[in-house]
Structures are given as C-alpha cells and as structure tokens.
Motif scaffolding. Structure first.
Motif, PDB file in Angstrom:
ATOM      1  N   VAL A 110     -17.448  -1.655   6.897  1.00  0.00           N
ATOM      2  CA  VAL A 110     -16.970  -3.034   7.034  1.00  0.00           C
ATOM      3  C   VAL A 110     -18.131  -4.022   7.021  1.00  0.00           C
ATOM      4  CG1 VAL A 110     -15.687  -4.628   8.507  1.00  0.00           C
ATOM      5  CG2 VAL A 110     -14.919  -2.294   8.293  1.00  0.00           C
ATOM      6  N   ARG A 157     -16.720  -9.472   3.885  1.00  0.00           N
ATOM      7  CA  ARG A 157     -17.353  -8.671   4.939  1.00  0.00           C
ATOM      8  C   ARG A 157     -18.241  -9.539   5.811  1.00  0.00           C
ATOM      9  NH1 ARG A 157     -18.347  -4.470   0.492  1.00  0.00           N
ATOM     10  NH2 ARG A 157     -16.358  -3.389   0.591  1.00  0.00           N
ATOM     11  N   GLN A 158     -18.932 -10.474   5.206  1.00  0.00           N
ATOM     12  CA  GLN A 158     -19.803 -11.363   5.968  1.00  0.00           C
ATOM     13  C   GLN A 158     -18.991 -12.294   6.884  1.00  0.00           C
ATOM     14  OE1 GLN A 158     -22.898 -11.448   7.149  1.00  0.00           O
ATOM     15  NE2 GLN A 158     -23.825 -10.803   5.236  1.00  0.00           N
ATOM     16  N   ALA A 186     -11.454   5.520   1.538  1.00  0.00           N
ATOM     17  CA  ALA A 186     -10.172   5.128   2.115  1.00  0.00           C
ATOM     18  C   ALA A 186      -9.148   4.783   1.047  1.00  0.00           C
ATOM     19  CB  ALA A 186     -10.380   3.954   3.044  1.00  0.00           C
ATOM     20  N   ALA A 187      -9.608   4.389  -0.114  1.00  0.00           N
ATOM     21  CA  ALA A 187      -8.686   3.924  -1.144  1.00  0.00           C
ATOM     22  C   ALA A 187      -7.659   4.983  -1.470  1.00  0.00           C
ATOM     23  CB  ALA A 187      -9.449   3.529  -2.397  1.00  0.00           C
ATOM     24  N   GLY A 218     -12.063   2.579  17.110  1.00  0.00           N
ATOM     25  CA  GLY A 218     -13.255   2.016  17.727  1.00  0.00           C
ATOM     26  C   GLY A 218     -14.429   2.023  16.785  1.00  0.00           C
ATOM     27  N   SER A 274     -11.582  -1.357  14.747  1.00  0.00           N
ATOM     28  CA  SER A 274     -10.483  -0.469  14.378  1.00  0.00           C
ATOM     29  C   SER A 274      -9.852   0.139  15.616  1.00  0.00           C
ATOM     30  CB  SER A 274     -10.998   0.630  13.460  1.00  0.00           C
ATOM     31  OG  SER A 274     -11.684   1.605  14.216  1.00  0.00           O
ATOM     32  N   TYR A 291     -14.348  -6.619  12.444  1.00  0.00           N
ATOM     33  CA  TYR A 291     -13.185  -5.725  12.492  1.00  0.00           C
ATOM     34  C   TYR A 291     -13.406  -4.678  13.565  1.00  0.00           C
ATOM     35  CZ  TYR A 291     -10.218  -1.794  10.945  1.00  0.00           C
ATOM     36  OH  TYR A 291      -9.339  -0.737  10.883  1.00  0.00           O
ATOM     37  N   GLN A 341     -17.754  -8.542  -0.615  1.00  0.00           N
ATOM     38  CA  GLN A 341     -19.003  -8.683   0.142  1.00  0.00           C
ATOM     39  C   GLN A 341     -19.017  -9.982   0.959  1.00  0.00           C
ATOM     40  OE1 GLN A 341     -20.497  -6.056   0.297  1.00  0.00           O
ATOM     41  NE2 GLN A 341     -22.680  -6.309   0.678  1.00  0.00           N
ATOM     42  N   GLU A 354     -16.433   4.075   9.145  1.00  0.00           N
ATOM     43  CA  GLU A 354     -15.593   2.935   8.782  1.00  0.00           C
ATOM     44  C   GLU A 354     -16.260   1.635   9.242  1.00  0.00           C
ATOM     45  OE1 GLU A 354     -11.106   3.660   8.934  1.00  0.00           O
ATOM     46  OE2 GLU A 354     -11.477   2.180  10.505  1.00  0.00           O
ATOM     47  N   LYS A 393       0.828  -1.194   0.000  1.00  0.00           N
ATOM     48  CA  LYS A 393       0.000   0.000   0.000  1.00  0.00           C
ATOM     49  C   LYS A 393       0.865   1.246   0.000  1.00  0.00           C
ATOM     50  CE  LYS A 393      -3.602   2.468  -0.037  1.00  0.00           C
ATOM     51  NZ  LYS A 393      -4.659   2.369  -1.040  1.00  0.00           N
ATOM     52  N   LYS A 453      -6.595  -2.712   7.627  1.00  0.00           N
ATOM     53  CA  LYS A 453      -7.661  -2.049   6.870  1.00  0.00           C
ATOM     54  C   LYS A 453      -7.818  -2.664   5.497  1.00  0.00           C
ATOM     55  CE  LYS A 453      -7.837   2.289   9.218  1.00  0.00           C
ATOM     56  NZ  LYS A 453      -7.569   3.717   9.238  1.00  0.00           N
ATOM     57  N   PRO A 486     -21.728  -5.599   5.526  1.00  0.00           N
ATOM     58  CA  PRO A 486     -22.169  -5.748   4.136  1.00  0.00           C
ATOM     59  C   PRO A 486     -23.234  -4.714   3.736  1.00  0.00           C
ATOM     60  CG  PRO A 486     -22.489  -7.782   5.423  1.00  0.00           C
ATOM     61  CD  PRO A 486     -22.192  -6.702   6.386  1.00  0.00           C
ATOM     62  N   SER A 546      -9.682  -5.800   5.892  1.00  0.00           N
ATOM     63  CA  SER A 546     -11.085  -5.628   6.264  1.00  0.00           C
ATOM     64  C   SER A 546     -11.912  -5.015   5.132  1.00  0.00           C
ATOM     65  CB  SER A 546     -11.192  -4.768   7.510  1.00  0.00           C
ATOM     66  OG  SER A 546     -10.823  -3.445   7.202  1.00  0.00           O
ATOM     67  N   THR A 547     -11.348  -4.879   3.965  1.00  0.00           N
ATOM     68  CA  THR A 547     -12.009  -4.422   2.724  1.00  0.00           C
ATOM     69  C   THR A 547     -12.228  -2.909   2.621  1.00  0.00           C
ATOM     70  OG1 THR A 547     -14.380  -4.441   3.337  1.00  0.00           O
ATOM     71  CG2 THR A 547     -13.400  -6.554   2.699  1.00  0.00           C
ATOM     72  N   ILE A 548     -11.797  -2.128   3.623  1.00  0.00           N
ATOM     73  CA  ILE A 548     -12.107  -0.709   3.510  1.00  0.00           C
ATOM     74  C   ILE A 548     -10.985   0.102   2.885  1.00  0.00           C
ATOM     75  CG2 ILE A 548     -13.904  -0.407   5.242  1.00  0.00           C
ATOM     76  CD1 ILE A 548     -11.762   0.149   7.239  1.00  0.00           C
ATOM     77  N   LEU A 549      -9.864  -0.540   2.639  1.00  0.00           N
ATOM     78  CA  LEU A 549      -8.764   0.168   2.001  1.00  0.00           C
ATOM     79  C   LEU A 549      -8.292  -0.721   0.863  1.00  0.00           C
ATOM     80  CD1 LEU A 549      -7.022   2.712   2.467  1.00  0.00           C
ATOM     81  CD2 LEU A 549      -5.484   1.314   3.801  1.00  0.00           C
ATOM     82  N   SER A 550      -8.240  -0.190  -0.359  1.00  0.00           N
ATOM     83  CA  SER A 550      -7.861  -1.093  -1.438  1.00  0.00           C
ATOM     84  C   SER A 550      -6.348  -1.103  -1.598  1.00  0.00           C
ATOM     85  CB  SER A 550      -8.558  -0.695  -2.737  1.00  0.00           C
ATOM     86  OG  SER A 550      -8.311   0.659  -3.005  1.00  0.00           O
TER      87      SER A 550
END
Ligand SMILES: Nc1ncnc2c1ncn2[C@@H]1O[C@H](COP(=O)(O)OP(=O)(O)OP(=O)(O)O)[C@@H](O)[C@H]1O
Ligand SMILES: [Mg+2]
Lengths: 326, 253
Positions: free
Chosen positions: B95, A86-87, B252-253, A96, A93, A91, A83, B91, A14, A58, B97, A61-65
């Motif tokens: 996370v 996520r299921q 965030a990307a 919090g 952070s 996570y 998706q 955030e 990253k 991050k 769905p 946890s899918t929130i940062l590519s």
C-alpha cells in the motif's frame, strides 16, 4: 465525476475465481458499488461477514485490482495513477500488518521511510505517534509481545504516520475492550477535526451509529441503503415492537393475525419473535395485546424501541445483523 | 535510486530479524556438517574411481557440498514470506509507494549474506580435513553461490506468493530440490553415473554450477566450465527474480 467527493466509484465490481474440488466457481464479492464520499466525513460500511467490505476497501487501497468499474480517489484515477493514490491514503487492514519481529518504533520508522520521509522526520513522527497512541511504555519491545489492543493501536499508527488525507480503516476496533474502543473513536473524531476523510468498515451497530456521518448498509456485495444514521432510522418511520413467543407456531400465527388486523408498516416473523414496525407504538401496544389475547396467543416478552440501525438493516435485507453476530 | 534505497531498508529489516533469531543460520549448517563428518569419510575409500582421483576426494566433494548448501539453504526461505503475507505485513508494504522490486530484493540480499557466512564456515571446517583453498578461486566461487542463492530464494518467494500456504510450499520445494541435487553430481561425480543419468543431468542447470565450483576450487578460473556455470546460473537467477516480482505485483489481483 464531481469535485465535492474525495472518493468516488462507479459500478465497482470484483469477482473471485475459487477452485473447490477441481471445480471453478465465481464468487461475486462486490456487485456494482457506487460510492460518493464527501471530503472530511466519516463514512462507514456496515455489513455482516462476507458482505464485501474488505474487498471494496482493498480495491480502493490499490492492492486488489477491480474486475470492472471506475474509481477516483483524491482526483486520481485508480487504473492510471495508483502511485499518487498510495501517497494520498493510509490503509489499516483487518489483519493489521504489524511486523511482529520488529519493535513498534522500528515498524513506525520504516513505514515513514517507505513513504519517502527523511530519517529525522521519521524519528520525530514515530515519537509523536507513540505518544499520541499511548504506546511509549511498550514501543521498544518486539511487537510479538503486544496484547491485541496494543497491536491494534500500532496498526492504526502505521496507517496514518505519513499524514494521509484519506484513511481506510478495516474494522478498526474489532477485538478491543470498551475503554480502548471509546478511546479510538475519540481518536478517529480528532482525525476528522483535522480534515481527514475516513472510510471505515464495521459490523458494530453502535460504531456505525455514533461514529459515522454517513452509513452504507452493505450486504452480498451491494449497497442496500445509504444515508446519515438519523435519516436511515427516520426512513423507517415507525417504532419497533418486538414480541417474543414460546414457540415458532405461536409466533407464526401471531404474525399472520397481526398483519391482517393491525395497521403496521411491516411485520416480520423471525424464529420465536415477531417484529412489528408501527407508528405511535406506545398507543398501539394495548390493542396489539388485546388482539393476541382474544386469539389465545400468549406473549412472553414485549419491547418497544425507537428504530435502530439494526431495524434499518432488517428492513433492507430481511435479516438482522445481531443474529449474524451470534 | 529510490528502489535501491528501499531495497536497503528492506534488507536491513530482514537482516535484523536474522540477527535476532540467529538459530536458523546454524541449523542450516547441521546437514552439511553431517555430510562432512559422516559421508565424506566413506568417499575417501572410494578414491581412484572415475572422476574421483585417489587422495583428492575432499577437493572434489566440498565444492559440490557448498553448491548443495546454496540450493537447500535458500530453497526454504519462502516460509517466512508466507507468514508475513498471512499477517498482512506484505500487504502493508504494497500500500505504500515503495518499489515492489525492493520488497523481494531486500529479502533476497539477506538470504545471500546468510548463505555466504555459511559457506565460509563450512570451508573453514574443511581445511583441517585436507581441503586446499585457492583464494582467488574461492572468492569467485562465493560469487557463484550468491547467484545460486538469488535463484533459489527468488523461486521460493515466487512459490510462497502463489501458494500462500506452508504445506503446499514445503512439498513443492522438496519435489524440486531433491532431483536437482541428485542430478547435479554433488554427492558423487557424474562420471560414475550410467549414460542416461548423465544425459538427464545436462538438463539440470545446477550440474553446471557444480562443475564450475569444482574448477574454481582447483584454481582453474579461466576454465570453460566456470564461464558456462556462471552464465547459466545468472540467467536462472534473473528469470526467477523477475518471476517473484511479477507474482508479488499480481498477488492480490
Ligand atoms: N481471495 C479470495 N478468493 C475467493 N473468494 C474471496 C477472496 N477474498 C474474499 N472472498 C470472498 O468474497 C466475499 C467478500 O469477502 P470480504 O472479505 O470482502 O467480506 P467482509 O465484508 O470484509 O467480511 P468480514 O466482516 O468477515 O470481514 C466472501 O464471500 C469471501 O469469501
Ligand atoms: Mg472484512
């Protein structure tokens, strides 16, 4: 990639582009991390501030590519099936994520509903978790009034209320008193008993040592060493002798003499201290003292210890994690 | 279906916040009330100039004031979002769905509800001052304000997500909102303005909204201004809403 591993990454990277004073600068926060986390283990990232621990989590946890690299979690490809990931994951952070203008109970119920649970189950889960995390006495108050520890407990409950099979915890015990920390460690061990895989980050040596099955030492965005705490310490293969001197000149001179005269695996001068890694430290200690004495170098303090994760950190990165905390 | 359900959940959460801290609903009313009591009387004596027929100043001024309320009342909702980005709440939602559209739509819906309550209150205050209300036209005008609120709130959220800082957000929104309101003929009819300002105002989507609002208050529902006003604000709302959702996805990307 291998089925045995529930989280796998390949050359995960990253880069952030940060602008300061109009100039663009690339920050390489994560520089090619390869992870293989086994199902059901507690895996810990140990590293100083800015090492890239949160950034890695991050991305998982899918929130940062990611800038580049591959990630597979629970059999799903991060790039194609976020998706499903996520299921599968929970996570928590570093910040919090508690909604402070809602009550603990409302936070928990909404979280369940967002994961697709029905109202009745959501209500039941919320009660279970307030009970389990001893939050019953304050769960009906607005979260803005919670103490740091109470809030952290709610953060954690929010992260696991949907019964994920993988939990990503970013510094779960930061800012907690020793009692709450011990309590949380127990809670994390219980989760492991239930078969949940836990990937946590920490900069506490004892947390990595006592809680984690596998520890990855991460520094400047790279994994410097990885293994069970016992193995990492064994690999040092030596006891650690710490000699304290009155000033930097003396410690430097002592370091030079010791590296020449004593058969040590490593000699590191840090400030007024000299770290010596040596087999059979107890037996060598008199020789060391005699040698320094004959050179008129006065030792002010001595300690001998079996290697700790800090020594592992020092060996692999050339710095001490403890110094970083100060 | 799923996104609608999640939008409802997010809407309920936001609305609960507002009910717990209703002071903002009323603080936002303070400015329009000041205009109503301290500025409108000045206009009365101006009656008779172009665009402001004598004895009709209230009828011209209030519909514009309501558009201004829709603009400014919704323009600053991004502050709450900045705070929730900083504390990690957003955030945490990302996370799960849950649909990203719902995260924005739930908030925007709450903003619309708050605005409609404010518009109704201001209208009620204005009736004793001589405003005559055509019910059908008024209901239509509420719909118009709702769409304006969607546009402004979405824009505010998009900026909040991009800047993540209250200071930058405040100066950006002020920089945008002030010329928009000056160039929309809210305070005084644009008929009074020199030609170049009138030309400039044609580039301002909200000047059409003000025209539409005035036509609706006079009960002239089928007026061309009404149709143009609606088309323009609906397009704008769709664009800014899409922009806010896209910004959230890329946050965030
Ligand atoms: N959005 C961002 N833009 C620019 N740089 C960033 C961004 N996020 C993180 N960084 C940088 O990336 C590096 C790694 O940060 P990260 O938060 O992952 O560290 P960390 O190991 O979690 O540290 P800590 O123990 O302080 O939480 C740091 O140098 C940080 O300044
Ligand atoms: Mg961190």
């Amino acid at each position: 990639m291998n089925d045995q591993f529930i989280i796998e990454t390949k050359d995960l990277r990253k880069n952030f582009i940060s602008k300061s004073k109009g100039k663009k600068k690339i920050v390489e926060a994560v520089k090619g991390i390869n992870l293989a986390v086994k199902k059901g283990e507690i895996y810990g990232f140990l590293g100083p501030n800015g090492a890239g621990k949160s950034t890695t989590q991050k991305m998982l946890s899918t929130i940062l590519s990611p800038t580049s690299g591959e990630v597979r979690i629970n059999g799903y490809d991060l790039a194609k099936q976020p998706q499903q990931i996520r299921q599968s994951i929970g996570y928590v952070s570093q910040a919090g994520g508690t909604d402070s203008m809602s009550t603990g109970m409302e936070n928990l119920i909404l979280q369940s509903l967002l994961y697709g649970l029905d109202k009745e189950t959501a209500q039941k889960r919320a009660l279970q978790f307030t009970d389990r995390f001893q939050m019953s006495s304050f769960a009906d108050r607005l979260a803005v009034s919670y103490s740091g520890g109470q809030r952290r407990r709610l953060d954690l409950a929010l992260g696991m209320i949907h019964h994920p099979s993988i939990l990503l915890l970013d510094e779960p015990t930061v800012g907690l008193d020793p009692q709450s920390r011990a309590y949380l460690w127990d809670e994390i061990r219980n989760l492991k008993e239930e078969g949940i895989t836990i990937l946590l980050t920490t900069h506490y040596l004892d947390e990595a040592d006592k809680l984690c099955d596998t520890v990855a030492i991460i520094d400047y965005g790279e994994i410097a060493a990885e293994g069970t705490p016992a193995k990492l310490k064994d690999d040092i293969g030596a006891d650690s002798v710490l000699l304290g001197f009155g000033d930097i000149n003396t410690s430097k001179k002592s370091g030079e003499i010791l590296s020449k005269e004593i058969e040590a695996q490593g000699v590191k001068v840090e400030d007024k201290n000299v770290h010596l890694y040596i087999r059979n430290g107890e037996r060598e200690l008199p020789n060391i003292l005699r040698l320094l004495d004959s050179n008129n170098l006065i030792v002010e303090s001595i300690s001998l210890s079996k290697p700790s994760l800090d020594d592992v950190f020092l060996k692999h990165t050339g710095r001490s994690l403890r110094e970083d905390d100060k | 279906m799923k996104a609608l359900y999640e939008t409802r959940l997010m809407f309920q959460r936001s609305l609960k916040h507002t009910v717990r801290n209703p002071i903002w609903v009323f603080l936002n009313l303070f400015q329009p009330l000041l205009y109503l009591f301290l500025f409108m009387p000045l206009l009365k004596s101006l009656g008779g100039v172009p665009g402001l027929p004598a004895g009709k100043t209230v009828q011209i001024f209030i519909p514009g004031l309501l558009v201004m309320l829709a603009l400014f009342g919704s323009a600053f909702v991004g502050f709450g979002l900045v705070d929730e980005i900083r504390t990690g709440v957003i955030e945490r939602f990302l996370v799960t769905p849950a649909s990203r559209v719902a995260v924005i739509a739930g908030r925007v819906l709450k903003d619309v509800v708050v605005l409609l309550i404010q518009c109704i209150l201001i209208t009620l205050f204005s009736i004793p001052m001589g405003l005559s209300v055509n019910i059908e036209g008024f209901l239509m005008s509420l719909l118009l304000y709702a769409v304006i609120a969607i546009a402004m709130a979405s824009m505010s959220y998009a900026f909040a997500i991009i800047f993540k800082s209250e200071d930058t957000l405040a100066s950006t929104l002020n920089t945008i909102a002030l010329p928009i309101s000056l160039l929309s003929g809210i305070m005084l009819p644009l008929a009074l303005a020199p030609l170049w300002i009138r030309d400039l105002s044609k580039a301002n989507p909200f000047s059409y909204a003000v025209n539409a609002s005035r036509a609706l208050f006079s009960g002239d529902i089928g007026n061309k201004d009404v149709i143009i006003g609606f088309i323009i604000v609906i397009l704008l709302a769709a664009l800014t809403f899409w922009w806010a959702v896209r910004s959230l996805k890329k946050m965030a990307a």
